[in-house]
Design an enzyme around this catalytic site. Structure first.
Site, PDB file in Angstrom:
ATOM      1  N   VAL A  53      -4.935  -0.829  -1.403  1.00 27.79           N
ATOM      2  CA  VAL A  53      -4.322  -2.014  -1.914  1.00 27.79           C
ATOM      3  C   VAL A  53      -5.034  -3.061  -1.065  1.00 27.79           C
ATOM      4  CG1 VAL A  53      -2.378  -3.168  -2.400  1.00 27.79           C
ATOM      5  CG2 VAL A  53      -2.391  -0.747  -2.782  1.00 27.79           C
ATOM      6  N   GLN A 101      -9.112   9.897   7.759  1.00 28.01           N
ATOM      7  CA  GLN A 101      -7.746  10.598   7.913  1.00 28.01           C
ATOM      8  C   GLN A 101      -7.507  11.571   6.453  1.00 28.01           C
ATOM      9  OE1 GLN A 101      -3.477   9.155   9.486  1.00 28.01           O
ATOM     10  NE2 GLN A 101      -3.483   8.708   7.187  1.00 28.01           N
ATOM     11  N   GLY A 133       0.766  -1.281  -0.149  1.00 28.55           N
ATOM     12  CA  GLY A 133       0.082  -0.068   0.092  1.00 28.55           C
ATOM     13  C   GLY A 133       0.680   0.999  -0.024  1.00 28.55           C
ATOM     14  N   HIS A 134       1.792   1.203   0.857  1.00 29.49           N
ATOM     15  CA  HIS A 134       2.870   2.523   0.820  1.00 29.49           C
ATOM     16  C   HIS A 134       3.423   2.344  -0.346  1.00 29.49           C
ATOM     17  CE1 HIS A 134       2.936   1.311   5.297  1.00 29.49           C
ATOM     18  NE2 HIS A 134       2.371   2.582   5.309  1.00 29.49           N
ATOM     19  N   GLY A 177      -3.650   7.229   1.755  1.00 23.96           N
ATOM     20  CA  GLY A 177      -4.243   6.136   1.021  1.00 23.96           C
ATOM     21  C   GLY A 177      -5.816   6.241   1.486  1.00 23.96           C
ATOM     22  N   GLN A 178      -6.656   5.668   0.567  1.00 21.88           N
ATOM     23  CA  GLN A 178      -8.070   5.538   0.833  1.00 21.88           C
ATOM     24  C   GLN A 178      -8.591   4.911   1.965  1.00 21.88           C
ATOM     25  OE1 GLN A 178     -10.629   7.274  -0.271  1.00 21.88           O
ATOM     26  NE2 GLN A 178     -12.189   6.135   0.522  1.00 21.88           N
ATOM     27  N   SER A 221      -0.225  -2.297   8.414  1.00 20.16           N
ATOM     28  CA  SER A 221       0.941  -2.595   8.921  1.00 20.16           C
ATOM     29  C   SER A 221       0.374  -3.706  10.194  1.00 20.16           C
ATOM     30  CB  SER A 221       1.526  -1.514   9.535  1.00 20.16           C
ATOM     31  OG  SER A 221       1.937  -0.742   8.414  1.00 20.16           O
ATOM     32  N   GLN A 256      -0.344  10.352  18.067  1.00 16.42           N
ATOM     33  CA  GLN A 256      -1.627   9.824  17.431  1.00 16.42           C
ATOM     34  C   GLN A 256      -2.073   8.456  18.541  1.00 16.42           C
ATOM     35  OE1 GLN A 256       0.029   9.788  13.400  1.00 16.42           O
ATOM     36  NE2 GLN A 256      -1.188   7.972  13.235  1.00 16.42           N
TER      37      GLN A 256
HETATM   38  O1  PAF Z   1      -1.494   7.143   7.927  1.00 10.31           O
HETATM   39  C1  PAF Z   1      -0.431   6.959   8.703  1.00 10.31           C
HETATM   40  O2  PAF Z   1       0.672   6.134   8.456  1.00 10.31           O
HETATM   41  C2  PAF Z   1      -0.017   7.976   9.626  1.00 10.31           C
HETATM   42  O3  PAF Z   1      -1.344   8.407  10.271  1.00 10.31           O
HETATM   43  C3  PAF Z   1       0.753   9.355   9.133  1.00 10.31           C
HETATM   44  C4  PAF Z   1      -0.314  10.059   8.132  1.00 10.31           C
HETATM   45  C5  PAF Z   1       2.122   8.977   8.467  1.00 10.31           C
HETATM   46  C6  PAF Z   1       0.811  10.467  10.218  1.00 10.31           C
HETATM   47  O4  PAF Z   1       1.535   9.905  11.378  1.00 10.31           O
END
Ligand code: PAF
Length: 281
Positions: free
Chosen positions: A173, A150, A33-34, A144-145, A183, A58
């Protein structure tokens, strides 16, 4: 590919990269996905930067900050193979030094869905993403969707604070059986991994009802719930059929509505979503 921990060095390298700059924020533990975000940035922009930072702000108390998967060397090798130009791996103390007290709070759109289950989560996300935008000064930033709320929060923040950049949201993905890449899938044992397909099955059940002509929001939420409840290892946190702009729940559903859900599989919390598309009805 240049890799640095230091903000001053990041800025210096960034200044030396001409043309359009694409940025992909990550918390590491990179997967396909990344990779799809980095590939899209690579295709769109002259240079690509990536951050790897597990953002403590977060994570709520009792969440998986300590356990969150970390795979720095593997991540860097993947980013190199994808053609990233610049990677920032800041230390937590440099982003949140002692005495830190400045936060970005996006309001209405952070309240439902993830906001209900994870109070403070989006304050941490918006703050770190704003800090990353200030450090990288990208022309485009890729999300990502899969994390639909977010993406909506970041779009709102970019508009409200006037960040001079475009937010690009890329498709989720999925594994061949529909499980969205995350992850956190690494936490699942074999039995849980099988059960985790219930998220996509629930979304598909609601989409099938919609495609069959059902327009009642509660009926679609009910279809997702029934699917989740049929899986003994799954525990629903929420199911939602919402307006994609405001994320408020819909009674009458139209094309574009966002189906989303959060489900615990054992101790692992997973989320997923699908946008409803028209079929001419
Ligand atoms: O989606 C993520 O992996 C996280 O929320 C992000 C956007 C990297 C912020 O820490």
């Amino acid at each position: 590919m240049r890799v640095t921990e230091q903000l001053a060095e990041l800025r210096e390298i960034r200044r030396s990269l001409p043309g359009t700059f694409g940025f992909v924020p990550t918390m590491g533990a990179l997967h396909a996905g990344h990779a799809s975000l980095v590939e899209r940035a690579r295709a769109d922009c002259d240079a690509v930067g990536v951050s790897i930072f597990v953002n403590p702000a977060q994570f709520g108390p009792g969440e998986d900050l300590g356990a969150y998967p970390r795979s720095r060397e593997r991540d860097l090798a993947l980013l190199e193979s994808l053609g990233a130009d610049l990677v920032w791996t800041p230390a937590a103390a440099s982003l949140y030094p002692p005495g830190y007290q400045t936060w970005v709070t996006v309001e209405e759109i952070t309240r439902p869905l993830e906001g209900t289950c994870r109070p403070g989560h989006f304050r941490g996300v918006a703050t770190v993403v704003a800090k990353l935008f200030l450090a990288f000064t990208p022309d485009r930033a890729y999300f990502g969707q899969k994390d639909a709320q977010q993406a909506a929060v970041i779009r709102r923040m970019v508009r409200d604070l006037g960040f001079p950049l475009e937010v690009v949201v890329c498709p989720t993905v999925r594994e061949p059986d529909g499980l969205a890449l995350s992850s956190r899938n690494a936490y699942l044992d074999a039995e849980e991994r099988r059960a985790a397909t219930v998220l996509f099955r629930a979304l598909c059940a609601a989409r099938a009802l919609y495609d069959g002509g059902e327009r009642g929001g509660e009926a679609l939420r009910g279809a997702m719930r029934a699917e989740i409840h049929s899986e003994p290892l799954a525990k629903e946190e929420y199911v939602s059929v919402a307006d994609p702009g405001t994320l408020s729940e819909l009674d009458r559903v139209e094309d574009g509505a966002l189906l989303s859900l959060a489900v615990r599989i054992g101790r692992t919390r997973l989320i997923d979503n699908l946008a409803l598309e028209g079929n001419g009805r």
